[in-house]
Design a protein around this motif. Structure first.
Motif, mmCIF file in Angstrom:
data_model
loop_
_atom_site.group_PDB
_atom_site.id
_atom_site.type_symbol
_atom_site.label_atom_id
_atom_site.label_comp_id
_atom_site.label_asym_id
_atom_site.label_seq_id
_atom_site.Cartn_x
_atom_site.Cartn_y
_atom_site.Cartn_z
ATOM 1 N N THR A 189 -5.390 -28.207 28.841
ATOM 2 C CA THR A 189 -4.130 -28.786 29.309
ATOM 3 C C THR A 189 -3.776 -30.027 28.505
ATOM 4 O OG1 THR A 189 -4.406 -27.924 31.553
ATOM 5 C CG2 THR A 189 -2.954 -29.826 31.297
ATOM 6 N N ALA A 190 -4.766 -30.862 28.238
ATOM 7 C CA ALA A 190 -4.515 -32.068 27.443
ATOM 8 C C ALA A 190 -4.061 -31.700 26.036
ATOM 9 C CB ALA A 190 -5.774 -32.929 27.393
ATOM 10 N N ARG A 191 -4.727 -30.712 25.436
ATOM 11 C CA ARG A 191 -4.342 -30.290 24.087
ATOM 12 C C ARG A 191 -2.937 -29.693 24.086
ATOM 13 N NH1 ARG A 191 -6.696 -29.668 19.234
ATOM 14 N NH2 ARG A 191 -8.681 -30.422 20.065
ATOM 15 N N THR A 192 -2.626 -28.898 25.099
ATOM 16 C CA THR A 192 -1.295 -28.307 25.201
ATOM 17 C C THR A 192 -0.229 -29.381 25.344
ATOM 18 O OG1 THR A 192 -2.202 -26.300 26.212
ATOM 19 C CG2 THR A 192 0.145 -26.724 26.537
ATOM 20 N N ALA A 193 -0.542 -30.434 26.100
ATOM 21 C CA ALA A 193 0.410 -31.533 26.267
ATOM 22 C C ALA A 193 0.699 -32.207 24.930
ATOM 23 C CB ALA A 193 -0.135 -32.545 27.267
ATOM 24 N N CYS A 194 -0.316 -32.342 24.096
ATOM 25 C CA CYS A 194 -0.106 -32.928 22.767
ATOM 26 C C CYS A 194 0.786 -32.027 21.911
ATOM 27 C CB CYS A 194 -1.446 -33.155 22.076
ATOM 28 S SG CYS A 194 -2.427 -34.494 22.776
ATOM 29 N N LEU A 195 0.531 -30.720 21.960
ATOM 30 C CA LEU A 195 1.351 -29.779 21.200
ATOM 31 C C LEU A 195 2.799 -29.814 21.668
ATOM 32 C CD1 LEU A 195 -1.076 -26.713 21.006
ATOM 33 C CD2 LEU A 195 -0.380 -28.189 19.119
ATOM 34 N N ALA A 196 2.999 -29.873 22.988
ATOM 35 C CA ALA A 196 4.354 -29.882 23.542
ATOM 36 C C ALA A 196 5.133 -31.121 23.132
ATOM 37 C CB ALA A 196 4.282 -29.773 25.064
ATOM 38 N N GLN A 197 4.418 -32.210 22.873
ATOM 39 C CA GLN A 197 5.074 -33.463 22.493
ATOM 40 C C GLN A 197 5.000 -33.744 20.992
ATOM 41 O OE1 GLN A 197 4.293 -36.647 25.806
ATOM 42 N NE2 GLN A 197 2.472 -35.359 25.659
ATOM 43 N N SER A 198 4.442 -32.772 20.246
ATOM 44 C CA SER A 198 4.273 -32.922 18.790
ATOM 45 C C SER A 198 3.461 -34.164 18.445
ATOM 46 C CB SER A 198 5.638 -32.975 18.086
ATOM 47 O OG SER A 198 6.377 -31.794 18.322
ATOM 48 N N LEU A 199 2.430 -34.430 19.257
ATOM 49 C CA LEU A 199 1.561 -35.563 18.995
ATOM 50 C C LEU A 199 0.460 -35.148 18.022
ATOM 51 C CD1 LEU A 199 1.030 -36.995 22.602
ATOM 52 C CD2 LEU A 199 2.392 -38.022 20.768
ATOM 53 N N PRO A 200 0.292 -35.863 16.920
ATOM 54 C CA PRO A 200 -0.808 -35.535 16.003
ATOM 55 C C PRO A 200 -2.146 -35.884 16.639
ATOM 56 C CG PRO A 200 0.269 -37.567 15.319
ATOM 57 C CD PRO A 200 1.088 -37.016 16.459
ATOM 58 N N VAL A 201 -3.141 -35.030 16.463
ATOM 59 C CA VAL A 201 -4.461 -35.288 17.028
ATOM 60 C C VAL A 201 -5.514 -35.127 15.942
ATOM 61 C CG1 VAL A 201 -3.799 -34.531 19.335
ATOM 62 C CG2 VAL A 201 -4.819 -32.895 17.768
ATOM 63 N N TRP A 202 -6.628 -35.776 16.162
ATOM 64 C CA TRP A 202 -7.759 -35.725 15.227
ATOM 65 C C TRP A 202 -8.939 -35.096 15.948
ATOM 66 C CZ3 TRP A 202 -12.251 -39.192 15.388
ATOM 67 C CH2 TRP A 202 -13.149 -38.990 14.323
ATOM 68 N N ASP A 203 -9.521 -34.081 15.327
ATOM 69 C CA ASP A 203 -10.689 -33.429 15.906
ATOM 70 C C ASP A 203 -11.947 -33.987 15.251
ATOM 71 O OD1 ASP A 203 -9.433 -31.637 17.734
ATOM 72 O OD2 ASP A 203 -8.767 -30.436 16.020
ATOM 73 N N ASP A 204 -12.700 -34.746 16.006
ATOM 74 C CA ASP A 204 -13.915 -35.388 15.521
ATOM 75 C C ASP A 204 -14.939 -34.327 15.118
ATOM 76 O OD1 ASP A 204 -16.233 -36.832 15.101
ATOM 77 O OD2 ASP A 204 -16.047 -38.045 16.916
ATOM 78 N N PRO A 205 -15.399 -34.317 13.856
ATOM 79 C CA PRO A 205 -16.380 -33.312 13.443
ATOM 80 C C PRO A 205 -17.684 -33.398 14.216
ATOM 81 C CG PRO A 205 -16.057 -34.987 11.727
ATOM 82 C CD PRO A 205 -14.982 -35.184 12.737
ATOM 83 N N HIS A 206 -17.983 -34.553 14.798
ATOM 84 C CA HIS A 206 -19.204 -34.668 15.611
ATOM 85 C C HIS A 206 -19.144 -33.756 16.837
ATOM 86 C CE1 HIS A 206 -20.613 -38.863 13.985
ATOM 87 N NE2 HIS A 206 -20.800 -37.878 13.141
ATOM 88 N N ASN A 207 -17.925 -33.444 17.281
ATOM 89 C CA ASN A 207 -17.785 -32.596 18.467
ATOM 90 C C ASN A 207 -18.189 -31.153 18.208
ATOM 91 O OD1 ASN A 207 -16.885 -34.732 20.030
ATOM 92 N ND2 ASN A 207 -14.714 -34.328 19.623
ATOM 93 N N THR A 208 -18.302 -30.780 16.946
ATOM 94 C CA THR A 208 -18.741 -29.413 16.611
ATOM 95 C C THR A 208 -20.056 -29.412 15.850
ATOM 96 O OG1 THR A 208 -17.394 -29.467 14.584
ATOM 97 C CG2 THR A 208 -16.370 -28.525 16.556
ATOM 98 N N ASP A 209 -20.677 -30.573 15.719
ATOM 99 C CA ASP A 209 -21.938 -30.687 14.984
ATOM 100 C C ASP A 209 -23.101 -30.285 15.889
ATOM 101 O OD1 ASP A 209 -24.170 -31.389 13.541
ATOM 102 O OD2 ASP A 209 -23.374 -33.339 12.893
#
Length: 341
Positions: A189-209
């Protein structure tokens, strides 16, 4: 036409928290330079990821309508090349949302407790310092229901008892400084809210390490549980957290009341009276005593308390028990002595 449902959901969650902050901080506050402020300042801790950017946008939208000043802080952990540039980019994004004040705080991450715990400790120390310096009434954190489910599973794996299973509180820290509006909102839901508002987001590579325990749990453990048990695992774990927190709060209250009844005139814990307490209450009394003696709460695990508990329930003349923070516990003449070694 109203906002996207995801945007509406996150704004409602933030609005509720801001109402709470206003009710708790109705008296005029003082700015760092002495000028009185009738409007409380609420900061958002923002990494630039989807959760915290969604939170920042909701705060920027709701705060002016409620007469709340809204600012932001990003913490540069210095763990990746270019982290300073990333922090500067987050500051710019928060400024574009018209948050003010906005600042970046660089920290030095130690090694105690492992990389994840050390980074967390450094981050909260920086946020505390920023809140004190800016006179903030609260700091909003973007932890979601998915984060809560992961925290419960990590607590279960450590075997640290019901308090660990209670996960993250909606309000924590000194005076309830930290607020988590999204604990009932899922990560998507949080990610969708960013997409709906065209907010740029950064995906921390540590989150997939996979080197990080929480990352392995997120990308391997939880999906495996959902495959084996079906959908709804995250929601069930979040409910478990709330139920466990209610139980743990009740037991903590009982232990606080019981502690005064098991000390002698000199303030020492009496073993016979401790033995008469229910185990869950007794162990909480022992944990409180260890922390008061200087043992760091974050390093004090269930196995430590079990060893101290055996001085009460399985006394065979054993020697002192070493606890974190150079604290020792020993039985002396029917008394339990917990002190700095």
């Amino acid at each position: 036409m109203g906002p996207h449902p995801a945007v509406a959901a996150i704004r409602l969650a933030v609005r509720r928290v801001l109402h709470d902050v206003l009710n708790e901080h109705s008296a005029p506050r003082t700015a760092p330079h002495g000028a009185p402020h009738s409007q409380p300042l609420v900061l958002v801790a923002c990494s630039g990821g989807a959760d915290s950017m969604a939170l920042a946008s909701a705060l920027a939208f709701e705060a002016p309508k409620l007469g709340v000043r809204a600012g932001g802080v990003t913490v540069d952990h210095g763990l990746q090349p270019g982290s300073d540039l990333r922090a500067a980019d987050v500051v710019a994004r928060l400024g574009a949302l018209r948050l003010d004040p906005v600042e970046s705080s660089a920290v030095r991450v130690g090694r105690e407790g492992g990389p994840e715990a050390a980074a967390r400790d450094a981050r909260y120390a920086a946020l505390d310092a920023a809140a004190d310096r800016l006179g903030a009434a609260a700091i909003l954190l973007g932890h979601t229901r998915d984060d809560q489910a992961e925290t419960v599973l990590l607590g279960l794996a450590r075997g640290s008892g019901i308090r660990s299973l209670s996960g993250m509180a909606a309000a924590s820290g000194a005076g309830g400084r930290y607020r988590r509006p999204f604990l009932q909102i899922d990560r998507q839901t949080a990610r969708t809210a960013c997409l709906a508002q065209s907010l740029p987001v950064w995906d921390d590579p540590h989150n997939t390490d996979p080197a990080y325990t929480r990352s392995r749990l997120r990308h391997e453990g939880l999906p495996a549980l959902e495959k084996a048990l079906g959908k709804g695992v995250v929601e069930a774990l979040a409910r478990t957290a709330q139920l466990s927190r209610d139980d743990a709060d009740a037991l903590d209250s009982w232990a606080a009341q019981a502690e005064a009844t098991v000390r002698d005139a000199a303030g020492l814990l009496e073993c016979a009276k401790l033995f008469a307490l229910p185990p869950a209450v007794r162990r909480r009394v022992l944990r409180r005593a260890a922390i008061e003696a200087g043992a760091p709460a974050g390093s004090l695990f269930a196995r430590h308390i079990e060893e101290v508990d055996r001085l009460i329930t399985g006394w065979r003349g054993q020697g002192e028990i070493n606890l974190p923070g150079r604290v020792v516990a020993q039985r002396q003449g029917g008394r339990l002595v917990i002190r700095q070694g």
